[in-house]
Each structure stands twice: as C-alpha cells, then as structure tokens.
Design a protein around this motif. Sequence first.
Motif, PDB file in Angstrom:
ATOM      1  N   GLU A   3      -3.929 -13.642  52.916  1.00  0.00           N
ATOM      2  CA  GLU A   3      -3.690 -12.660  51.859  1.00  0.00           C
ATOM      3  C   GLU A   3      -3.096 -13.321  50.615  1.00  0.00           C
ATOM      4  O   GLU A   3      -3.442 -12.971  49.480  1.00  0.00           O
ATOM      5  N   LYS A   4      -2.218 -14.284  50.825  1.00  0.00           N
ATOM      6  CA  LYS A   4      -1.597 -14.991  49.691  1.00  0.00           C
ATOM      7  C   LYS A   4      -2.629 -15.815  48.926  1.00  0.00           C
ATOM      8  O   LYS A   4      -2.631 -15.831  47.685  1.00  0.00           O
ATOM      9  N   GLU A   5      -3.511 -16.501  49.660  1.00  0.00           N
ATOM     10  CA  GLU A   5      -4.469 -17.395  49.022  1.00  0.00           C
ATOM     11  C   GLU A   5      -5.657 -16.660  48.425  1.00  0.00           C
ATOM     12  O   GLU A   5      -6.261 -17.126  47.455  1.00  0.00           O
ATOM     13  N   PHE A   6      -6.025 -15.529  49.009  1.00  0.00           N
ATOM     14  CA  PHE A   6      -7.200 -14.784  48.544  1.00  0.00           C
ATOM     15  C   PHE A   6      -6.830 -13.319  48.311  1.00  0.00           C
ATOM     16  O   PHE A   6      -7.316 -12.420  49.009  1.00  0.00           O
ATOM     17  N   PRO A   7      -5.994 -13.039  47.309  1.00  0.00           N
ATOM     18  CA  PRO A   7      -5.587 -11.644  47.099  1.00  0.00           C
ATOM     19  C   PRO A   7      -6.743 -10.748  46.661  1.00  0.00           C
ATOM     20  O   PRO A   7      -6.833  -9.600  47.046  1.00  0.00           O
ATOM     21  N   PHE A   8      -7.700 -11.279  45.883  1.00  0.00           N
ATOM     22  CA  PHE A   8      -8.894 -10.561  45.437  1.00  0.00           C
ATOM     23  C   PHE A   8     -10.001 -11.586  45.242  1.00  0.00           C
ATOM     24  O   PHE A   8      -9.724 -12.743  44.871  1.00  0.00           O
ATOM     25  N   PRO A   9     -11.275 -11.235  45.448  1.00  0.00           N
ATOM     26  CA  PRO A   9     -11.718  -9.945  45.974  1.00  0.00           C
ATOM     27  C   PRO A   9     -11.353  -9.819  47.442  1.00  0.00           C
ATOM     28  O   PRO A   9     -11.103 -10.811  48.097  1.00  0.00           O
ATOM     29  N   GLY A  10     -11.325  -8.605  47.898  1.00  0.00           N
ATOM     30  CA  GLY A  10     -10.922  -8.402  49.273  1.00  0.00           C
ATOM     31  C   GLY A  10     -11.630  -7.242  49.905  1.00  0.00           C
ATOM     32  O   GLY A  10     -12.663  -6.768  49.436  1.00  0.00           O
ATOM     33  N   ALA A  11     -11.041  -6.765  50.981  1.00  0.00           N
ATOM     34  CA  ALA A  11     -11.662  -5.687  51.734  1.00  0.00           C
ATOM     35  C   ALA A  11     -11.698  -4.385  50.943  1.00  0.00           C
ATOM     36  O   ALA A  11     -12.505  -3.516  51.188  1.00  0.00           O
ATOM     37  N   GLY A  12     -10.822  -4.248  49.979  1.00  0.00           N
ATOM     38  CA  GLY A  12     -10.769  -3.033  49.186  1.00  0.00           C
ATOM     39  C   GLY A  12      -9.859  -3.246  48.001  1.00  0.00           C
ATOM     40  O   GLY A  12      -9.409  -4.363  47.734  1.00  0.00           O
ATOM     41  N   PRO A  13      -9.559  -2.194  47.272  1.00  0.00           N
ATOM     42  CA  PRO A  13      -8.730  -2.338  46.073  1.00  0.00           C
ATOM     43  C   PRO A  13      -7.261  -2.606  46.387  1.00  0.00           C
ATOM     44  O   PRO A  13      -6.489  -2.913  45.486  1.00  0.00           O
ATOM     45  N   CYS A  14      -6.867  -2.485  47.645  1.00  0.00           N
ATOM     46  CA  CYS A  14      -5.464  -2.619  48.016  1.00  0.00           C
ATOM     47  C   CYS A  14      -5.217  -3.912  48.775  1.00  0.00           C
ATOM     48  O   CYS A  14      -6.126  -4.498  49.360  1.00  0.00           O
ATOM     49  N   SER A  15      -3.955  -4.327  48.789  1.00  0.00           N
ATOM     50  CA  SER A  15      -3.545  -5.472  49.576  1.00  0.00           C
ATOM     51  C   SER A  15      -3.771  -5.193  51.054  1.00  0.00           C
ATOM     52  O   SER A  15      -3.657  -4.049  51.514  1.00  0.00           O
ATOM     53  N   LEU A  16      -4.058  -6.248  51.824  1.00  0.00           N
ATOM     54  CA  LEU A  16      -4.205  -6.074  53.268  1.00  0.00           C
ATOM     55  C   LEU A  16      -2.879  -5.723  53.922  1.00  0.00           C
ATOM     56  O   LEU A  16      -2.844  -5.299  55.077  1.00  0.00           O
ATOM     57  N   PHE A  17      -1.790  -5.912  53.200  1.00  0.00           N
ATOM     58  CA  PHE A  17      -0.466  -5.565  53.725  1.00  0.00           C
ATOM     59  C   PHE A  17       0.206  -4.519  52.826  1.00  0.00           C
ATOM     60  O   PHE A  17       1.414  -4.535  52.621  1.00  0.00           O
ATOM     61  N   ARG A  18      -0.580  -3.595  52.333  1.00  0.00           N
ATOM     62  CA  ARG A  18      -0.043  -2.582  51.420  1.00  0.00           C
ATOM     63  C   ARG A  18       1.003  -1.726  52.121  1.00  0.00           C
ATOM     64  O   ARG A  18       0.926  -1.466  53.331  1.00  0.00           O
ATOM     65  N   ARG A  19       1.977  -1.286  51.371  1.00  0.00           N
ATOM     66  CA  ARG A  19       3.023  -0.393  51.875  1.00  0.00           C
ATOM     67  C   ARG A  19       2.809   0.995  51.303  1.00  0.00           C
ATOM     68  O   ARG A  19       2.369   1.149  50.159  1.00  0.00           O
ATOM     69  N   ILE A  20       3.164   2.019  52.085  1.00  0.00           N
ATOM     70  CA  ILE A  20       3.096   3.372  51.541  1.00  0.00           C
ATOM     71  C   ILE A  20       4.337   3.668  50.700  1.00  0.00           C
ATOM     72  O   ILE A  20       4.344   4.600  49.894  1.00  0.00           O
ATOM     73  N   SER A  21       5.389   2.849  50.874  1.00  0.00           N
ATOM     74  CA  SER A  21       6.587   2.932  50.041  1.00  0.00           C
ATOM     75  C   SER A  21       7.365   1.645  50.230  1.00  0.00           C
ATOM     76  O   SER A  21       7.056   0.837  51.107  1.00  0.00           O
ATOM     77  N   GLU A  22       8.383   1.445  49.415  1.00  0.00           N
ATOM     78  CA  GLU A  22       9.211   0.250  49.542  1.00  0.00           C
ATOM     79  C   GLU A  22       9.906   0.189  50.893  1.00  0.00           C
ATOM     80  O   GLU A  22      10.225  -0.882  51.406  1.00  0.00           O
ATOM     81  N   CYS A  23      10.130   1.342  51.480  1.00  0.00           N
ATOM     82  CA  CYS A  23      10.889   1.403  52.734  1.00  0.00           C
ATOM     83  C   CYS A  23      10.002   1.386  53.987  1.00  0.00           C
ATOM     84  O   CYS A  23      10.509   1.185  55.091  1.00  0.00           O
ATOM     85  N   VAL A  24       8.711   1.643  53.815  1.00  0.00           N
ATOM     86  CA  VAL A  24       7.838   1.782  54.986  1.00  0.00           C
ATOM     87  C   VAL A  24       6.757   0.710  54.951  1.00  0.00           C
ATOM     88  O   VAL A  24       5.813   0.784  54.159  1.00  0.00           O
TER      89      VAL A  24
END
Length: 370
Positions: free
Chosen positions: A81-102
């Motif tokens: 994920e660090k080396e290939f942030p885009f293009p990717g599986a979708g518009p979001c990070s593979l480690f996307r968070r729904i919030s800072e806490c979750v």
Amino acid sequence: PPVFRAALPAGADVGSRPVFYRDAAGLCARCGQVWLTLESKGADYLTVLVDGEGGPTAPAVVWPDGCVQEGDVREILERVEKEFPFPGAGPCSLFRRISECVDNVRCNIVRFDGVFPRNCLDDPRAPYLFRRDGTAVTDQDHLVTLEELDELLEEYDDGPFLCGDEPTAADFFWAPHLERYAAMLPGTRRGDPLFDPRGREYPAIKEWFHAMEGLPYYGGRAAGDRISWERILDEKATPSLACAPSAAPVGRDDAAGIWKRYARDRPHLAPTPEGECAAFVVRHRHALRAAVAAASGAPDGDADTDADTDAALREAVQALLRADGPGEVSVRGRAAVRVLDREVRAPRDMGLLAIVPLRALAGALAAGEE
C-alpha cells in the motif's frame, strides 16, 4: 509480469520493481494474499516461483531498496500500500478508516484467526479440515465459522465487502483462505447446504464471492476454481475425509466483460478467456503431449504418436475457440480435452475466468457421451 523459476536469472533487469516469491504449485493461501494485493494495485513486479528449497521463504517480497520481507503477510500488505498507493483496487486506500478512531480494515484482518476453525493442521491441500492431532474438524465448528462469517459480512450494509462498498486489504487477506475452504468443505459433507458457504444459507458470503470474483484482478488471475480445489482435496483424501465432487455450475454470465477490463492494460493477454486458455495450451503443448499420449496408451516420443497428440491438442484448442459450441470433436480430441481438464489447474496455470471455458467444454463433451 515476468515469471521465473526457482531464482532470478543472472543479469535480470529488476530496475525499480519488487520481486515477489510465491509457491510454484499455487497452493499457498498466504502467497495468494500477497499476489492478489499486488494485482489489485496494477503493480509492475517480477515473480519467482519457488518450491521451498533455497532463496527466500514464500511468500516473500524483495524491494528495490534491498529490504526483504518474508512470511509476515500483514507487513507485506502494508508495504504494498505504501509503495503503490494509486492506481489501486478503488478510489480508497486498502487500509481506509471509517473514522480516526475506528481502524476497521486492520480490525477485520485480526478477526480472521478468531472466525476460522482453530488449532488446525497447516496443510494447503485440506485447509481448516483437520486438527493438528489429525482428527477432522467437527460439524459444529464449521457451522460456527460460517455463521460468524455471514454475520461479519452483514456489519456494513453499504456494500458486499468486509468493510463496505469497496474492497480493502481485509478482503484480500481473507479471500484465498475462504476460496479454498468454500470449494473443499461442501464435498466433505455430501453437498449438505448448511456446509456450502456459497449457498442460500449464507447470503452475505454468497454476495461477497460474487463481488470478489467480479474484480478483474481476482477473477482474471489470482482466483482458483472449485474443480481445481476439489481435485487437490481428492488427492489428499483419507478414509476419515472422503470428498464428493459438487454438481454446482462454474462460471458467470458477465465473464467476458470482466476479462476485457482485466486484459485492457495487459497486452500480453488474449482478448477473451477462451483465447487465454487456448494460448496456455499452445505454449505448453510439449509438456502436455506426454499426458495426452499416456491417456491414449501410445508411446511418447514416437513420431506417429507425436503427430497424433499434436492433432488432438489442436482439435481441443479449436473446440475451445469455437463460438457456437464445441461442434463435432473426434475421439482423440475428446481424450485431449479430458487430459487438459485433469491436468490444468487454477490459479497455478491460469485464473478462474480463463479456466472456466475448459471446464465447460469438458462438461459438454462428457454430457454428450452419456
């Protein structure tokens, strides 16, 4: 991406590309996790197929900066994920968070060990089917796993994936294990729908599979097919675990469109799944010739035998490529198709979408003989 056997050849032009080491047999689910993630990123990488002797222990990635990551899939996925942030599986990070806490993606990766049956033998030919003491996993344990997984997939109602409407590292971490488990488990329970993760009893799991296999980089290359996994289990089968092959259909109606998206930026691929399957047979015809000759009982290496087996393989390829069905196929052509159906496996040799036409052809010819 370029693929090598055992080791990189001397003088290989690695450049700025990572080198991915995975098992040559295509059995290792942990290798599948890394493979799927690299494919999802459209990464430019080299592959070395290893059999466990010498070199890094698969799965492993050697990065251009000299860093070698072996075994720890979670760390490898983070680096991808660090080396290939885009293009990717979708518009979001593979480690996307729904919030800072979750941190929902990493949380679902951690939950994997608690959902699948525990204390199991680490055997890729029969994953999560045997305990370390050799006894079979109980029916109750399998049912708990399937019920918990179905409930886990219902936690986010905005999409079919583990964390909602976009695939994430959690899906890529789970997929190779669940793919093998879902293919092998039903046959060990004689088709009981309660033990079929893809069946009507588990709608969320069924929807997840449909969504995952619709991802071009998964169905296109990294995914195996049910028949391949059933046959691997059948080769492993013991008196305590007999496997009855499933009669469930393979393939999907939108396969051509999914393949078109996968092949669009990969000029080395055929334009259709049927073409890719046929291309594999042509490229490996010399290795396949011996198996076809053996099936006919003729001596391999004899000039007449070689001519006959070549003709049989050509007929099988033509049947694969014929748009209006297999048509008339001779006895030797049918024998060649049976050999191909038996010998070719996904994902070792090709992906799910490419192997489906071969399975369909073999099934149609077998039905015509009944």
